[in-house]
Design an enzyme around this catalytic site. Structure first.
Site, short mmCIF file in Angstrom:
data_model
loop_
_atom_site.label_atom_id
_atom_site.label_comp_id
_atom_site.label_asym_id
_atom_site.label_seq_id
_atom_site.Cartn_x
_atom_site.Cartn_y
_atom_site.Cartn_z
N GLU A 134 -2.36 43.02 26.10
CA GLU A 134 -1.49 41.78 25.20
C GLU A 134 -2.46 41.44 24.10
O GLU A 134 -3.90 41.42 24.56
CB GLU A 134 -1.36 40.55 25.79
CG GLU A 134 -0.06 40.54 26.66
CD GLU A 134 0.01 39.23 27.38
OE1 GLU A 134 -0.41 38.30 26.87
OE2 GLU A 134 0.66 39.52 28.69
N ARG A 175 5.81 47.22 27.02
CA ARG A 175 5.42 46.66 28.64
C ARG A 175 6.50 45.31 28.71
O ARG A 175 6.57 44.49 27.78
CB ARG A 175 4.02 46.19 28.27
CG ARG A 175 3.46 45.43 29.33
CD ARG A 175 2.04 44.95 29.02
NE ARG A 175 1.36 44.22 30.38
CZ ARG A 175 1.15 42.90 30.32
NH1 ARG A 175 1.19 42.20 29.10
NH2 ARG A 175 0.66 42.34 31.27
N ASN A 207 -6.14 41.56 28.50
CA ASN A 207 -5.25 40.81 27.37
C ASN A 207 -6.43 39.82 26.58
O ASN A 207 -7.24 39.13 27.48
CB ASN A 207 -4.27 39.65 28.12
CG ASN A 207 -3.31 40.42 28.61
OD1 ASN A 207 -2.98 41.52 28.52
ND2 ASN A 207 -2.40 39.79 29.56
N HIS A 219 4.61 38.54 36.45
CA HIS A 219 4.50 37.75 35.33
C HIS A 219 4.75 36.26 35.50
O HIS A 219 5.80 35.97 34.82
CB HIS A 219 4.79 38.61 34.00
CG HIS A 219 4.10 37.98 32.68
ND1 HIS A 219 3.63 38.92 31.94
CD2 HIS A 219 3.72 37.03 32.21
CE1 HIS A 219 2.92 38.43 30.91
NE2 HIS A 219 3.18 37.02 31.07
N GLU A 241 -2.43 38.47 34.69
CA GLU A 241 -3.24 37.35 34.43
C GLU A 241 -3.38 36.34 35.75
O GLU A 241 -3.10 35.45 35.78
CB GLU A 241 -2.98 36.59 33.18
CG GLU A 241 -3.14 37.52 31.83
CD GLU A 241 -3.02 36.46 30.98
OE1 GLU A 241 -2.61 35.54 30.64
OE2 GLU A 241 -3.04 36.93 29.53
N TYR A 286 -7.14 37.38 23.26
CA TYR A 286 -6.65 36.46 22.17
C TYR A 286 -7.88 35.77 21.37
O TYR A 286 -7.79 35.77 20.22
CB TYR A 286 -5.60 35.25 22.37
CG TYR A 286 -4.35 35.72 23.11
CD1 TYR A 286 -3.17 36.30 21.99
CD2 TYR A 286 -4.08 36.27 24.59
CE1 TYR A 286 -2.28 36.57 22.44
CE2 TYR A 286 -3.04 36.88 24.97
CZ TYR A 286 -2.01 36.91 23.98
OH TYR A 286 -0.82 37.75 24.47
C1 FCB Z 1 -0.64 35.41 27.87
C2 FCB Z 1 0.40 35.47 28.49
C3 FCB Z 1 1.89 35.97 27.78
C4 FCB Z 1 1.53 35.08 26.74
C5 FCB Z 1 0.42 35.01 25.87
C6 FCB Z 1 0.60 34.15 24.48
O1 FCB Z 1 -1.66 34.59 28.52
O2 FCB Z 1 0.17 36.56 29.63
O3 FCB Z 1 2.71 35.67 28.65
O4 FCB Z 1 2.01 33.74 26.74
O5 FCB Z 1 -0.75 34.67 26.78
#
Ligand code: FCB
Length: 469
Positions: A372, A77, A295, A121, A166, A297
């Site tokens: 992500e 990607r 995405n 992006h 995002e 985290y």
């Molecule tokens: C996301 C972004 C990516 C990267 C990660 C850690 O928010 O899409 O570009 O910075 O975080």
């Protein structure tokens, strides 16, 4: 040994974005983007880092694709830099810029790697910011024209298309907290940006539908917040719902139901009358798409109480004290105990399961891709060419991939998973202080050194699954 197997055809890969890796910001006629400008604002980026050189991927792309093949990655990607294709954000295509992506896609296909292309992006051409950026409608219209140029060139080879990455970050970190480019701190403008980013998506979908073969898939990638109430107290439940509104439903409802959520319109009424939403916009925005990129985290824990447990470091606000969550005054993000990555992000794979299950339930018939997921850890190369031991990253990925498997078992329709990131790279406001890569990058020499996690991922992909225990 029992293996948690993934569905046949599940697409594994790694992700990057243009500004974070390409460098060569003046090569091939590229124009400046808002990130080139923002990086030069004193104090905006940790260590004063810029994307001027980054991973030098623009020049090293062929080696990087060969590396991906060595790592056994089936999917990649990446994003296109709008200012390479249209240096000022409008007008005819810059052929040198477009040719770069043409070569990149060919190189990927030659190695049997499936490209997943993101059109935006975050690297808006600076000229468009000078004309109002995402606060004005013309930027969305120009995005459609840019999309047309890219689609006409790559429609015959790229099957997986994502419009915008995002939009929450673009709108709220870019125009509310000002932590990201263009560094504006104005809640009203951030809501205009939300709408015009969504409109850009919708107009791009129209273009893509006419330019791409029916077999192509069109999607958008969001970073939905897994907003958990800090306690079962109704005050905290209401607070979490409010964050869900401004972070998630403000995008999901227009995209999938053709309306903005009433509660968000109410909580932002003192900021804007939303008169920038024109008749017909919501129909454009809600045209059906083929998949949703997610995405993830870390989750957020939300409290409606002004006092109580320690507040999380509200990183979104670190540069200016203006909240990235308009209409949420008085709410606090709570720091939950637990292990954290170098970003100080709590590690909680169960948040990914809950998020995927919820999205699948709310959006029946919409396949999901985890576009992500990954972790920042600093693990330097060992002495004398020793392996880079990044067990913590392996553990993070293992836990989250298992969480995706759990979600699938619970009925979520998840079709793929992309690690952020292929390479250590320019991590926006954190500059080069955070290393998310499966591959270490020596920023002095440009050398790439695969970490232990890359070898581990290769084995997982070959097995299309991971050991149950
Ligand atoms: C996301 C972004 C990516 C990267 C990660 C850690 O928010 O899409 O570009 O910075 O975080």
């Amino acid at each position: 040994m029992t293996v948690l197997e993934f569905p046949p055809g599940f697409l594994w890969g790694a992700a990057t974005s243009a500004y974070q890796i390409e460098g060569a910001v003046a090569a091939g006629g590229r124009g400046p983007s808002i990130w080139d400008t923002f990086c030069r604002v004193p104090g905006a980026v940790i260590g004063g880092g810029t994307g001027d050189i980054a991973c030098d991927h623009y020049r090293r792309y062929a080696d990087d694709v060969a590396l991906m093949a060595d790592l056994g990655l089936p999917g990649y990607r990446f994003s296109i830099a709008w200012p390479r294709v249209q240096p000022g954000g409008s007008g005819p295509a810059n052929s040198a810029g477009l040719a770069f992506y043409d070569r990149l896609v060919d190189a990927l296909l030659e190695r049997g790697i499936t490209p997943m292309l993101t059109l935006y992006h975050w690297d808006l051409p600076q000229q468009l910011q000078d004309d109002g950026g995402w606060t004005v409608r013309s930027t969305a219209e120009r995005f459609a024209a840019y999309t047309e140029i890219v689609a006409r060139r790559l429609a015959d080879r790229v099957r997986l298309w994502t419009t915008v990455n995002e939009p929450w970050c673009s709108a709220f970190l870019g125009y509310a907290s000002g932590m990201h480019a263009p560094g504006i701190r104005d809640h009203r403008q951030s809501l205009q940006a939300v709408h015009h980013l969504l409109l850009a998506h919708g107009l791009a979908v129209q273009v893509l539908r006419s330019a791409l073969p029916a077999s192509a898939q069109v999607s958008i990638t969001l970073n939905p917040h897994q907003a958990d109430p800090a306690s079962a107290d109704p005050v905290d439940l209401a607070a979490a719902y409010r964050v869900d509104g401004i972070a998630n439903r403000i995008f999901l409802d227009p995209l999938f139901h053709g309306r903005y959520p009433d509660d968000v319109l109410a909580t932002t009424a003192h900021l804007t009358d939303w008169s920038f939403v024109r008749d017909g916009d919501l129909e454009v925005i809600s045209a059906p798409i083929d998949a949703l990129g997610v995405n993830y985290y870390t989750p957020v824990s939300v409290s409606g109480r002004a006092t109580g447990p320690e507040a999380a470091d509200p990183t979104e606000e670190k540069h200016g004290g203006v909240s990235a969550f308009p209409g949420c005054d008085g709410l606090r993000m709570i720091k939950q105990p637990g292990r954290r990555t170098d970003m100080d992000w709590l590690i909680d794979p169960s948040g990914l399961t809950r998020l995927l299950v919820r999205l699948s339930r709310d959006l029946p018939g919409v396949p999901l891709f985890v576009t992500e997921n990954g972790a920042a850890y600093h693990a330097p190369p060992g002495a004398n060419g020793g392996r880079i031991r990044d067990e913590a990253r392996i553990e993070y990925l293992r836990g989250h991939i298992r969480a995706v498997h759990d979600a699938i078992r619970l009925g979520a329709d998840v079709r793929g998973y992309f690690v952020w990131s292929l390479l250590d790279n320019f991590e926006w406001a954190w500059g080069y202080s955070q290393r998310f890569g499966l591959v270490y990058v020596d920023y002095e020499t440009g050398e790439r050194i695969p970490k232990q996690s890359a070898a581990w991922l290769r084995g997982l992909i070959e097995a299309n699954g991971l050991p149950a225990a």
